[in-house]
Design a protein around this motif. Structure first.
Motif, PDB file in Angstrom:
ATOM      1  N   UNK A   1      88.383 -45.202  71.484  1.00  0.00           N
ATOM      2  CA  UNK A   1      89.487 -46.403  71.562  1.00  0.00           C
ATOM      3  C   UNK A   1      89.229 -47.224  72.612  1.00  0.00           C
ATOM      4  N   UNK A   2      88.878 -46.683  73.704  1.00  0.00           N
ATOM      5  CA  UNK A   2      88.709 -47.841  74.768  1.00  0.00           C
ATOM      6  C   UNK A   2      87.446 -48.810  74.430  1.00  0.00           C
TER       7      UNK A   2
ATOM      8  N   UNK B   1      79.587 -51.434  91.223  1.00  0.00           N
ATOM      9  CA  UNK B   1      80.603 -50.842  90.804  1.00  0.00           C
ATOM     10  C   UNK B   1      81.014 -51.391  89.178  1.00  0.00           C
ATOM     11  N   UNK B   2      81.701 -50.553  88.323  1.00  0.00           N
ATOM     12  CA  UNK B   2      82.042 -51.178  87.027  1.00  0.00           C
ATOM     13  C   UNK B   2      83.371 -51.304  87.158  1.00  0.00           C
ATOM     14  N   UNK B   3      83.940 -52.168  86.238  1.00  0.00           N
ATOM     15  CA  UNK B   3      85.369 -52.465  86.254  1.00  0.00           C
ATOM     16  C   UNK B   3      86.230 -51.524  85.642  1.00  0.00           C
ATOM     17  N   UNK B   4      87.326 -51.377  86.335  1.00  0.00           N
ATOM     18  CA  UNK B   4      88.206 -50.287  85.953  1.00  0.00           C
ATOM     19  C   UNK B   4      88.514 -50.150  84.324  1.00  0.00           C
TER      20      UNK B   4
ATOM     21  N   UNK C   1      93.075 -40.403  81.604  1.00  0.00           N
ATOM     22  CA  UNK C   1      94.476 -40.294  81.582  1.00  0.00           C
ATOM     23  C   UNK C   1      95.143 -41.587  82.380  1.00  0.00           C
ATOM     24  N   UNK C   2      94.509 -41.901  83.227  1.00  0.00           N
ATOM     25  CA  UNK C   2      95.159 -43.139  84.105  1.00  0.00           C
ATOM     26  C   UNK C   2      95.053 -44.356  83.331  1.00  0.00           C
ATOM     27  N   UNK C   3      94.311 -44.343  82.027  1.00  0.00           N
ATOM     28  CA  UNK C   3      94.055 -45.503  81.205  1.00  0.00           C
ATOM     29  C   UNK C   3      93.071 -46.390  81.735  1.00  0.00           C
ATOM     30  N   UNK C   4      92.223 -45.882  82.438  1.00  0.00           N
ATOM     31  CA  UNK C   4      91.022 -46.474  83.071  1.00  0.00           C
ATOM     32  C   UNK C   4      89.594 -46.244  82.418  1.00  0.00           C
ATOM     33  N   UNK C   5      88.505 -46.987  82.528  1.00  0.00           N
ATOM     34  CA  UNK C   5      87.197 -46.517  82.045  1.00  0.00           C
ATOM     35  C   UNK C   5      86.932 -45.520  82.750  1.00  0.00           C
ATOM     36  N   UNK C   6      86.113 -44.764  82.250  1.00  0.00           N
ATOM     37  CA  UNK C   6      85.285 -43.503  82.989  1.00  0.00           C
ATOM     38  C   UNK C   6      83.967 -43.925  83.400  1.00  0.00           C
TER      39      UNK C   6
END
Length: 406
Positions: free
Chosen positions: A74-75, A10-13, A323-328
């Protein structure tokens, strides 16, 4: 960008990277790959993560894609912090990046430049289908900062293109190459595919001659691979088309190498030829020589500091995460030292510059023991410092690697 994604962890959000990976950032060249997953039609042989308009589903459109890509840029800046990371190369692939307006391609490049800065002389490439651009479009790309364009020619023979489900008119290829020159592109590449069912040696010669008549700076030539799950694979399984023949593929590779070299294009990677060193694709060389890169877009893969991760596959899921401000990022893997050394062998062996033989000393086992046999079988050149494939070795590159790592 292959459509099937591995499992991984799992990758961190928030996309955060382990500290050991961050400590390596800046030691190697840094690149961006931007995956644009849109196609007008789906080619029967293609296993890449692409979507036609009908397959996108609600809430996703081409018009919003540049905004999403900019959000991931930007992320990347947030994750990598304020480290000085001038971007050496940017490559837009797909799909068909040039289905987006040139202003959108410019916007994505500006975001990378604004957040990280492009290195002086940065190479900026986009792939393009011959039927997706004209002079005005190419002029806008050049003005936006793109320096290189790679056209998906594939074949100059209509019946071969039909088997591949390619819809462009091969007679248009010289026109778009000329338009790219007129627009100010100094580097123009053509992508070719050989071994399509029904393609004769004369057909392949016709394609090579047509490509060289365009006077490209760079040519990529790939053997056709029948990927599971594609329309082509289903046709082969039903007996409508034969599976590509290994001997035929080898003959056509030699045919390509002889013709391209005679025209002044030298091989620098097993499937790539360039007019000179300046015409080599620096972005792909980064992959083969261990650079760090951040992959933008659905299903895109990244590698930074020994951590490899991949984004969620579908554009809807990709947009929703951002959109949720999370990493894809869907999942990732942290590569141990031995895996990184093995991958170095897998990649560097394919290069004309070869691989330093000292790399073999760091592998488990005695990889050097395979060298005399590989020389005797005329698979590698007889050199004391680097491992370089012969033409025969290029045909059997996977076998060479297997013998080194056995």
């Amino acid at each position: 960008m292959p459509s099937a994604l591995p499992e991984g962890d799992p990758a961190p959000t928030d996309g955060a990277l382990p500290e050991p990976a961050l400590a390596e950032v800046g030691r190697r060249p840094f690149e961006f790959y931007v995956h644009v997953p849109f196609c007008r039609v789906r080619c029967g042989y293609c296993d890449f993560n692409t979507y036609t308009a009908e397959e996108l589903g609600p809430g996703v459109s081409r018009s919003s894609y540049a905004e999403q890509a900019v959000a991931e840029v930007r992320l990347a800046r947030q994750v990598l912090g304020d480290r000085d990371l001038p971007v050496e190369t940017v490559f837009l692939g797909g799909g068909t990046p040039t289905l987006l307006p040139p202003a959108d391609l410019g916007r994505m490049l500006r975001a990378i430049d604004d957040e990280f800065g492009l290195a002086p002389g940065a190479e900026v490439t986009t792939e393009a289908n011959p039927d997706s651009v004209d002079l005005a479009y190419l002029e806008q790309l050049r003005e936006a900062g793109y320096t290189r364009v790679s056209f998906g020619m594939q074949s100059a023979v209509p019946h071969v293109l039909a088997v591949l489900d390619r819809t462009h008119d091969p007679r248009r290829v010289p026109d778009v190459v000329a338009a790219a020159r007129a627009a100010g592109f100094d580097q123009v590449s053509l992508d070719l595919i050989y071994g399509t069912p029904g393609e004769s040696a004369d057909d392949w010669a016709t394609t090579l001659d047509a490509a060289l008549a365009c006077d490209p700076d760079h040519v990529s030539a790939y053997s056709l691979i029948v990927e599971d799950g594609t329309a082509l694979a289903r046709r082969v399984r039903r007996g409508e088309l034969p599976m590509p023949d290994d001997d035929d593929l080898a003959d056509k590779y030699v045919q390509a190498d002889e013709r391209l070299v005679a025209a002044g294009l030298g091989w620098y990677e097993v499937s790539n030829w360039a007019r000179d060193d300046a015409a080599r694709c620096r972005h792909n060389l980064g992959y083969w020589t261990g650079a760090d890169w951040w992959g933008i877009g659905p299903g895109a893969h990244s590698h930074v500091g020994g951590v490899r991760w991949w984004n969620v596959k579908h554009p809807t899921a990709y947009a929703g995460r951002l959109r949720a401000g999370e990493s894809p990022a869907q999942a990732r893997e942290v590569l141990d030292a031995e895996t990184r050394r093995v991958e170095q062998v897998l990649l560097e062996v394919r290069l004309r510059d070869g691989m330093a033989l000292d790399v073999l000393d760091d592998l488990d086992g005695d990889a050097r023991a395979a060298l005399p046999g590989l020389v005797a079988d005329e698979l590698i050149e007889d050199r004391s410092d680097r491992l370089v494939l012969t033409r025969h070795g290029r045909l059997l590159a996977d076998g060479v690697v297997h013998r080194l790592l056995a």
